[in-house]
Design a protein around this motif. Structure first.
Motif, PDB file in Angstrom:
ATOM      1  N   LEU A  87       0.890  -1.367  -0.118  1.00 15.52           N
ATOM      2  CA  LEU A  87      -0.114   0.103   0.128  1.00 15.52           C
ATOM      3  C   LEU A  87       1.268   1.251  -0.508  1.00 15.52           C
ATOM      4  CD1 LEU A  87      -3.094  -0.932   2.400  1.00 15.52           C
ATOM      5  CD2 LEU A  87      -2.696  -0.090   0.128  1.00 15.52           C
ATOM      6  N   PRO A  88       1.695   1.174   1.066  1.00 14.32           N
ATOM      7  CA  PRO A  88       2.902   2.283   0.869  1.00 14.32           C
ATOM      8  C   PRO A  88       4.047   2.635  -0.371  1.00 14.32           C
ATOM      9  CG  PRO A  88       3.199   1.221   2.662  1.00 14.32           C
ATOM     10  CD  PRO A  88       2.064   0.811   1.987  1.00 14.32           C
ATOM     11  N   THR A  89       3.864   1.907  -1.753  1.00 12.97           N
ATOM     12  CA  THR A  89       4.134   2.074  -2.246  1.00 12.97           C
ATOM     13  C   THR A  89       3.011   2.386  -4.174  1.00 12.97           C
ATOM     14  OG1 THR A  89       5.658  -0.079  -2.560  1.00 12.97           O
ATOM     15  CG2 THR A  89       5.129   0.846  -4.709  1.00 12.97           C
ATOM     16  N   ILE A  90       2.189   2.421  -4.042  1.00 15.36           N
ATOM     17  CA  ILE A  90       0.788   2.647  -4.664  1.00 15.36           C
ATOM     18  C   ILE A  90       0.172   4.509  -4.277  1.00 15.36           C
ATOM     19  CG2 ILE A  90       0.263   0.659  -5.767  1.00 15.36           C
ATOM     20  CD1 ILE A  90      -2.759   0.942  -4.051  1.00 15.36           C
ATOM     21  N   GLU A  91       0.338   4.228  -2.413  1.00 16.48           N
ATOM     22  CA  GLU A  91       0.084   5.485  -2.506  1.00 16.48           C
ATOM     23  C   GLU A  91       1.404   6.451  -3.118  1.00 16.48           C
ATOM     24  OE1 GLU A  91      -2.644   3.832   0.973  1.00 16.48           O
ATOM     25  OE2 GLU A  91      -0.791   4.518   1.955  1.00 16.48           O
ATOM     26  N   ALA A  92       2.392   5.910  -2.627  1.00 15.16           N
ATOM     27  CA  ALA A  92       3.671   6.796  -3.327  1.00 15.16           C
ATOM     28  C   ALA A  92       3.616   7.878  -4.637  1.00 15.16           C
ATOM     29  CB  ALA A  92       4.793   6.064  -2.535  1.00 15.16           C
ATOM     30  N   MET A  93       3.398   5.970  -5.356  1.00 12.92           N
ATOM     31  CA  MET A  93       3.019   6.609  -6.497  1.00 12.92           C
ATOM     32  C   MET A  93       2.385   7.425  -6.988  1.00 12.92           C
ATOM     33  SD  MET A  93       6.048   5.531  -8.466  1.00 12.92           S
ATOM     34  CE  MET A  93       6.092   4.859  -9.918  1.00 12.92           C
ATOM     35  N   GLN A  94       1.149   7.145  -6.040  1.00 15.09           N
ATOM     36  CA  GLN A  94      -0.281   8.705  -6.378  1.00 15.09           C
ATOM     37  C   GLN A  94       0.625   9.285  -5.971  1.00 15.09           C
ATOM     38  OE1 GLN A  94      -3.616   7.827  -4.488  1.00 15.09           O
ATOM     39  NE2 GLN A  94      -3.709   5.805  -5.100  1.00 15.09           N
ATOM     40  N   LYS A  95       1.610  10.127  -4.969  1.00 15.66           N
ATOM     41  CA  LYS A  95       2.294  11.125  -4.700  1.00 15.66           C
ATOM     42  C   LYS A  95       2.487  11.889  -5.012  1.00 15.66           C
ATOM     43  CE  LYS A  95      -0.095  10.431  -0.225  1.00 15.66           C
ATOM     44  NZ  LYS A  95       1.266  10.181   1.203  1.00 15.66           N
ATOM     45  N   GLU A  96       3.378  10.775  -6.143  1.00 10.52           N
ATOM     46  CA  GLU A  96       4.748  11.509  -6.967  1.00 10.52           C
ATOM     47  C   GLU A  96       3.980  12.086  -8.518  1.00 10.52           C
ATOM     48  OE1 GLU A  96       7.825  12.000  -6.259  1.00 10.52           O
ATOM     49  OE2 GLU A  96       7.020  11.446  -4.313  1.00 10.52           O
ATOM     50  N   GLY A  97       2.593  11.946  -8.409  1.00 12.03           N
ATOM     51  CA  GLY A  97       2.197  11.937  -9.820  1.00 12.03           C
ATOM     52  C   GLY A  97       2.430  10.878 -11.205  1.00 12.03           C
ATOM     53  N   ARG A  98       2.147   9.474 -10.474  1.00 13.00           N
ATOM     54  CA  ARG A  98       2.876   8.491 -11.084  1.00 13.00           C
ATOM     55  C   ARG A  98       1.955   7.201 -11.175  1.00 13.00           C
ATOM     56  NH1 ARG A  98       7.673   9.740 -13.396  1.00 13.00           N
ATOM     57  NH2 ARG A  98       9.524  10.944 -12.659  1.00 13.00           N
ATOM     58  N   THR A  99       0.779   7.003 -11.040  1.00  8.71           N
ATOM     59  CA  THR A  99      -0.024   6.117 -10.680  1.00  8.71           C
ATOM     60  C   THR A  99      -0.381   5.182 -11.205  1.00  8.71           C
ATOM     61  OG1 THR A  99      -1.979   8.281  -9.808  1.00  8.71           O
ATOM     62  CG2 THR A  99      -2.190   5.667 -10.470  1.00  8.71           C
ATOM     63  N   PHE A 100       0.466   4.055 -10.230  1.00  9.60           N
ATOM     64  CA  PHE A 100       0.688   2.650 -11.582  1.00  9.60           C
ATOM     65  C   PHE A 100      -0.469   2.140 -11.616  1.00  9.60           C
ATOM     66  CE2 PHE A 100       2.310  -0.797 -11.987  1.00  9.60           C
ATOM     67  CZ  PHE A 100       3.863  -1.406 -12.394  1.00  9.60           C
ATOM     68  N   LYS A 101      -0.355   1.794 -12.643  1.00  5.64           N
ATOM     69  CA  LYS A 101      -1.379   0.717 -13.623  1.00  5.64           C
ATOM     70  C   LYS A 101      -0.754  -0.301 -14.057  1.00  5.64           C
ATOM     71  CE  LYS A 101      -4.869   3.019 -15.082  1.00  5.64           C
ATOM     72  NZ  LYS A 101      -6.129   3.036 -14.738  1.00  5.64           N
ATOM     73  N   GLY A 102      -1.678  -1.697 -13.518  1.00  4.24           N
ATOM     74  CA  GLY A 102      -0.642  -2.754 -14.310  1.00  4.24           C
ATOM     75  C   GLY A 102      -0.339  -4.030 -13.876  1.00  4.24           C
ATOM     76  N   CYS A 103       0.736  -4.384 -13.684  1.00  8.00           N
ATOM     77  CA  CYS A 103       1.222  -5.695 -12.709  1.00  8.00           C
ATOM     78  C   CYS A 103       2.469  -4.910 -12.227  1.00  8.00           C
ATOM     79  CB  CYS A 103       1.641  -6.945 -13.134  1.00  8.00           C
ATOM     80  SG  CYS A 103       2.552  -8.060 -12.233  1.00  8.00           S
ATOM     81  N   LEU A 104       2.653  -4.600  -9.945  1.00  8.28           N
ATOM     82  CA  LEU A 104       3.075  -4.143  -9.851  1.00  8.28           C
ATOM     83  C   LEU A 104       4.069  -5.149  -9.390  1.00  8.28           C
ATOM     84  CD1 LEU A 104       5.805  -1.938  -9.403  1.00  8.28           C
ATOM     85  CD2 LEU A 104       3.724  -1.087  -7.579  1.00  8.28           C
ATOM     86  N   TYR A 105       5.500  -5.629  -9.746  1.00  6.63           N
ATOM     87  CA  TYR A 105       6.083  -6.984  -8.838  1.00  6.63           C
ATOM     88  C   TYR A 105       7.248  -6.768  -8.042  1.00  6.63           C
ATOM     89  CZ  TYR A 105      10.041 -10.584  -9.366  1.00  6.63           C
ATOM     90  OH  TYR A 105      10.916 -11.764  -9.675  1.00  6.63           O
ATOM     91  N   PHE A 106       7.182  -7.006  -6.587  1.00  6.12           N
ATOM     92  CA  PHE A 106       8.046  -7.059  -6.147  1.00  6.12           C
ATOM     93  C   PHE A 106       9.278  -8.299  -5.258  1.00  6.12           C
ATOM     94  CE2 PHE A 106       4.084  -3.793  -4.372  1.00  6.12           C
ATOM     95  CZ  PHE A 106       3.845  -3.014  -4.645  1.00  6.12           C
ATOM     96  N   GLY A 107      10.212  -8.212  -5.412  1.00  3.01           N
ATOM     97  CA  GLY A 107      10.662  -8.905  -5.252  1.00  3.01           C
ATOM     98  C   GLY A 107      11.130  -8.900  -3.348  1.00  3.01           C
TER      99      GLY A 107
END
Ligand code: AMP
Ligand code: GLY
Length: 427
Positions: A253-273
């Motif tokens: 959740l912090p990662t997608i919220e961070a991306m939103q706040k940076e104006g870089r809303t991430f849509k798709g498959c986000l892979y966490f290693g």
């Protein structure tokens, strides 16, 4: 619906087989595709997956209702932006979102700014400063990463100063990865089991898929060179419910919220290693796409219509979809060309495969094959991903390996110990 998939490996074959299960799918096209994919989708072998204009014009020609961009490089180059500009529905992040994989400097700074657990690090833009820092720190192993995309080879784990020096010089001075190595990240070496978690996200809702475990080294016992991945199992037994909850709260959740706040809303498959360290789960890397060969074990376990999920992500309504998974295990054994990940021959005839890639209850995803005159030929380093589902991981592995033994070409190479570590955990 007419669906166009961009990419040509085992991951794309797995995506296509899942998309084909949907009642909404009428026809699938693939750029460039491969031999196995060509039995299920109309392929464009002469157009590259990074050719943005080429893909846009094929999308127009076939009147695609959805374009799925699977590999990292076209995403980082902005293929989704170009397709959206022409009015196409897409699956995959835009260029602003894909930077989460495209620049390690960006992703490390994002994690630092938003307190997302990861290895401590420093960034360098010239080799002298990097070398001085390593001398001063004098702690080994140390981890050196090229900033940009490097075909999965941009990470060097240096055991001593001379390896670190060689790594920094080859990345920053000899530019073995080109401009991807203009900056490097030097980071703390972490220890613990690794887990791959692919997540569906529309930028505000995030739904993790079944966890998986990759086997990156070429040889049994995790020996030999790093590869794109020699096999996978799912689920990953190290990823317990408690760790999953911790990851959702502190990382996903912090990662997608961070991306939103940076104006870089991430849509798709986000892979966490992820690495499960003694101090909790930490992010080793983000990928802006499905993993390969993780997808080959994750998607066969998906019970929900993948087209519905992809459309919901495009429409920002992922919260309305109940993503369901089979209560089963999956294993994928990669069969590679002898010599991979170094040089290897192409064009060798593969025997033991039926036309649709199926033998008994396994599915053979094609990664590097060509279909010619009714025969499959090798056409890449990783050639096939022999995947099975079972009630237990042991039964899935037994089925995968039984099928592997019936498929041949000259000098074929595969690991004999895929899943061994995971089985040991389950005990
Ligand atoms: P990557 O190409 O980013 O997937 O990294 C390749 C592999 O390097 C990972 O799967 C890890 O095994 C290892 N690695 C990357 N970063 C670290 C780290 N900070 N500490 C220990 N191992 C690492
Ligand atoms: N299997 C690792 C990756 O797709 O990056």
């Amino acid at each position: 619906m007419k669906i166009l998939v961009v990419g040509g490996g085992g991951r794309e074959h797995a995506l296509i087989m899942k998309l084909a299960e949907s009642s909404k799918t009428d026809k699938i096209f693939c750029v460039p595709g491969n031999g196995g994919i060509s039995r299920y989708a109309e392929c464009y072998p002469n157009v590259s997956a990074t050719d943005i204009n080429g893909v846009v014009s094929i999308a127009k020609e076939v009147q695609a209702d959805l374009v799925v961009v699977a590999p990292d490089d076209p995403l980082v180059l902005g293929m989704v932006d170009a397709l959206n500009k022409e009015g196409f529905k897409t699956f995959g992040p835009n260029k602003a979102g894909a930077i989460i994989e495209g620049s390690k400097v960006f992703s490390k700074e994002l994690m630092k700014k938003y307190n997302i657990p990861t290895a401590k690090y420093e960034v360098f833009s010239n080799s002298q400063d990097a070398l001085e820092y390593i001398k001063k720190e004098n702690t080994y192993p140390t981890v050196i990463k090229a900033d940009g995309l490097a075909l999965g080879k941009g990470v060097i784990i240096a055991e001593d100063f001379s390896q670190a020096e060689d790594g920094i010089k080859s990345i920053m001075e000899d530019k073995i990865f080109g401009e991807s190595g203009a900056n490097v990240v030097i980071e703390e070496f972490l220890t613990g089991p690794e887990v791959s978690v692919l997540c569906f996200t529309d930028g505000k809702t995030i739904k993790p898929m079944v966890s998986s475990m990759d086997h990156k080294r070429a040889l049994d016992g995790d020996k030999g060179l790093n590869t794109g991945g020699m096999g996978t199992v799912a689920p990953n037994p190290y990823y317990t419910k408690d760790i999953a909850n911790e990851c959702m709260e502190k990382i996903f959740l912090p990662t997608i919220e961070a991306m939103q706040k940076e104006g870089r809303t991430f849509k798709g498959c986000l892979y966490f290693g992820l690495m499960i360290t003694p101090n909790g789960a930490k992010v080793i890397e983000y990928n802006c796409r499905f993993g390969d060969p993780e997808t080959q074990v994750v998607l066969p376990l998906l019970d929900t219509d993948l087209v519905d999920i992809m459309l919901a992500i495009y429409d920002n309504t992922l919260d309305t979809i109940d993503v369901k998974w089979k209560d089963a295990c999956a294993s994928c054994v990669v069969m590679a060309s002898g010599g991979y990940p170094k040089s290897y021959p192409k064009g060798l005839e593969i025997t033991g495969l039926d036309d649709k890639g199926q033998t008994d209850n396994v599915f053979v995803y094609h990664a590097g094959t060509k279909y010619q005159d009714g025969k499959f030929l090798t056409n890449g380093g990783r050639v096939l991903g022999v995947t099975a589902i079972g009630d237990t991981l042991q039964s899935a592995l037994d089925t995968s390996y039984k099928a592997v033994k019936t498929i041949h070409w000259d000098n074929v190479h595969y690991r004999n110990d895929i899943g061994k570590k995971a089985l040991a955990v389950k005990g």
